[in-house]
Design an enzyme around this catalytic site. Structure first.
Site, short mmCIF file in Angstrom:
data_model
loop_
_atom_site.label_atom_id
_atom_site.label_comp_id
_atom_site.label_asym_id
_atom_site.label_seq_id
_atom_site.Cartn_x
_atom_site.Cartn_y
_atom_site.Cartn_z
N CYS A 199 31.51 -40.44 -14.46
CA CYS A 199 31.66 -41.81 -14.93
C CYS A 199 30.57 -42.67 -14.30
O CYS A 199 30.32 -42.59 -13.10
CB CYS A 199 33.05 -42.32 -14.53
SG CYS A 199 33.29 -44.05 -14.91
N HIS B 169 20.39 -33.41 -5.56
CA HIS B 169 20.19 -34.34 -6.68
C HIS B 169 21.24 -34.16 -7.77
O HIS B 169 21.02 -34.54 -8.92
CB HIS B 169 18.77 -34.18 -7.25
CG HIS B 169 17.71 -34.68 -6.32
ND1 HIS B 169 16.36 -34.41 -6.47
CD2 HIS B 169 17.79 -35.46 -5.20
CE1 HIS B 169 15.67 -35.00 -5.49
NE2 HIS B 169 16.52 -35.63 -4.70
N ASP C 154 19.85 -27.50 -11.98
CA ASP C 154 20.32 -26.36 -12.79
C ASP C 154 21.32 -25.52 -11.98
O ASP C 154 21.55 -25.77 -10.79
CB ASP C 154 19.13 -25.51 -13.27
CG ASP C 154 18.38 -24.83 -12.11
OD1 ASP C 154 19.02 -24.13 -11.31
OD2 ASP C 154 17.15 -25.00 -12.01
N GLN D 231 16.94 -29.29 -4.69
CA GLN D 231 16.80 -30.54 -5.46
C GLN D 231 17.08 -30.24 -6.93
O GLN D 231 17.11 -31.16 -7.74
CB GLN D 231 15.39 -31.09 -5.30
CG GLN D 231 15.03 -31.43 -3.86
CD GLN D 231 13.51 -31.57 -3.70
OE1 GLN D 231 12.96 -32.66 -3.87
NE2 GLN D 231 12.84 -30.49 -3.39
P1 OAD Z 1 7.90 -30.97 -8.73
O1 OAD Z 1 7.71 -30.78 -10.19
O2 OAD Z 1 7.51 -32.26 -8.13
O3 OAD Z 1 7.13 -29.81 -7.96
C1 OAD Z 1 7.24 -28.48 -8.35
C2 OAD Z 1 6.45 -27.65 -7.37
O4 OAD Z 1 6.67 -26.28 -7.69
C3 OAD Z 1 4.94 -27.88 -7.39
O5 OAD Z 1 4.47 -28.07 -6.07
C4 OAD Z 1 4.38 -26.57 -7.99
O6 OAD Z 1 3.12 -26.23 -7.43
C5 OAD Z 1 5.44 -25.58 -7.56
N1 OAD Z 1 5.57 -24.38 -8.42
C6 OAD Z 1 5.30 -24.23 -9.74
N2 OAD Z 1 5.59 -22.98 -10.15
C7 OAD Z 1 6.05 -22.33 -9.07
C8 OAD Z 1 6.52 -21.01 -8.84
N3 OAD Z 1 6.59 -20.09 -9.82
N4 OAD Z 1 6.92 -20.67 -7.59
C9 OAD Z 1 6.87 -21.58 -6.58
N5 OAD Z 1 6.44 -22.84 -6.73
C10 OAD Z 1 6.03 -23.21 -7.96
O7 OAD Z 1 9.44 -30.65 -8.46
P2 OAD Z 1 10.35 -31.07 -7.21
O8 OAD Z 1 9.58 -31.00 -5.94
O9 OAD Z 1 11.60 -30.30 -7.33
O10 OAD Z 1 14.30 -35.65 -8.96
O11 OAD Z 1 10.64 -32.58 -7.56
C11 OAD Z 1 11.54 -33.28 -6.75
C12 OAD Z 1 12.34 -34.22 -7.57
O12 OAD Z 1 11.48 -35.03 -8.40
C13 OAD Z 1 13.26 -33.56 -8.60
O13 OAD Z 1 14.49 -33.14 -8.05
C14 OAD Z 1 13.47 -34.64 -9.59
C15 OAD Z 1 12.05 -35.10 -9.73
O14 OAD Z 1 11.83 -36.36 -10.22
C16 OAD Z 1 15.06 -36.45 -9.71
O15 OAD Z 1 15.11 -36.36 -10.92
C17 OAD Z 1 15.83 -37.45 -8.89
#
Ligand code: OAD
Length: 240
Positions: free
Chosen positions: A125, A117, A100, A97
């Protein structure tokens, strides 16, 4: 638990990773909704103002400048041990997701990465002509128009309320239907449809290994839950 996960990895024929912001956290990329992290992006910024078509229509300059800040920051960061552990496995598909490019910079073949994502290394565009351009992270563009159709340009990412890229979604869905092990790394598993891939893999018989320091929306689906940071856990369960 680590030994059990390593043994699952050793026995599995088809392994897929499904990652979120936690994968890049140890590189210094902020997460979005990490409860134990006060610098998470959605704790400080309004997602609908900065990551939605409505927010872009209301204030394009603010949105583009926010992405420029994220882009110049990303340019200074490096892949971590978790990216490198994943990159070392040439036999895996990596569904992420994350927008980067740290998996790529760790040496992962771009053809083995599905950016569900989108990516902030490109602009596209905002109209319908389909024009896409690579951008320079160290010198990101500000507000500008498409040189093909003159509609506004924007980051090539998925915003709230937008469809996931069809090809990426189809590939991710197929991989989750067919894999026998899904490594769920650093995601809160709260954002759909992406998070639904974990249940899909489980329903088709895949084992689920979750790597996250905290409980997440994937915890109840885990066959093995490894409580720890991705950069510490992955090198131990993915021997090269
Ligand atoms: P989140 O910020 O929702 O979740 C990050 C997760 O990583 C959390 O469960 C943390 O506990 C965990 N975490 C933190 N540090 C860590 C580490 N060192 N090792 C392993 N895990 C760790 O991020 P996403 O699940 O990626 O979408 O969020 C999903 C989507 O929501 C993103 O792609 C973005 C966001 O809004 C869009 O912008 C469309």
């Amino acid at each position: 638990m680590i030994n059990a996960a390593r043994e699952l990895v050793r026995r599995s024929q088809s392994i897929v990773s499904f990652s979120g912001a936690g994968l890049s956290a140890e590189s210094g990329v902020p997460t979005f909704r990490d409860r134990s992290e006060p610098n998470s992006l959605w704790a400080k910024f309004d997602p609908m103002a900065l990551a939605s078509p409505q927010g872009f229509a209301a204030d394009p300059k603010m949105v583009i400048e926010w992405y420029a800040w994220r882009r110049t920051r990303l340019a200074t960061l490096q892949p971590n041990a978790a990216h490198r552990a994943l990159a070392s496995r040439r036999d895996m598909l990596h569904i992420t997701q994350n927008v980067d490019d740290l998996l790529e910079r760790a040496g992962t073949d771009a053809k083995s990465i599905v950016h569900l994502h989108g990516t902030i290394t490109e602009d596209r565009c905002h109209g319908s002509c389909g024009h896409v351009e690579a951008i320079d992270l160290t010198n990101p563009p500000l507000c500008r128009t498409c040189r093909v159709c003159a509609a506004p340009m924007r980051p090539n990412v998925v915003w709230f309320g937008e469809m996931l890229p069809r090809g990426a979604w189809d590939r991710a869905e197929r991989a989750c239907e067919e894999c026998d092990l899904l490594l769920v790394i650093g995601t809160s598993a709260e954002v759909h449809p992406a998070a639904g891939l974990i249940g899909l893999a489980k329903s088709r018989g895949a084992k689920i290994v979750v790597v996250n320091p905290d409980a997440s929306g994937a915890s109840h689906l885990a066959d093995i839950e490894l409580s720890g940071k991705a950069g510490e856990v992955l090198p131990r369960i993915l021997p090269t």
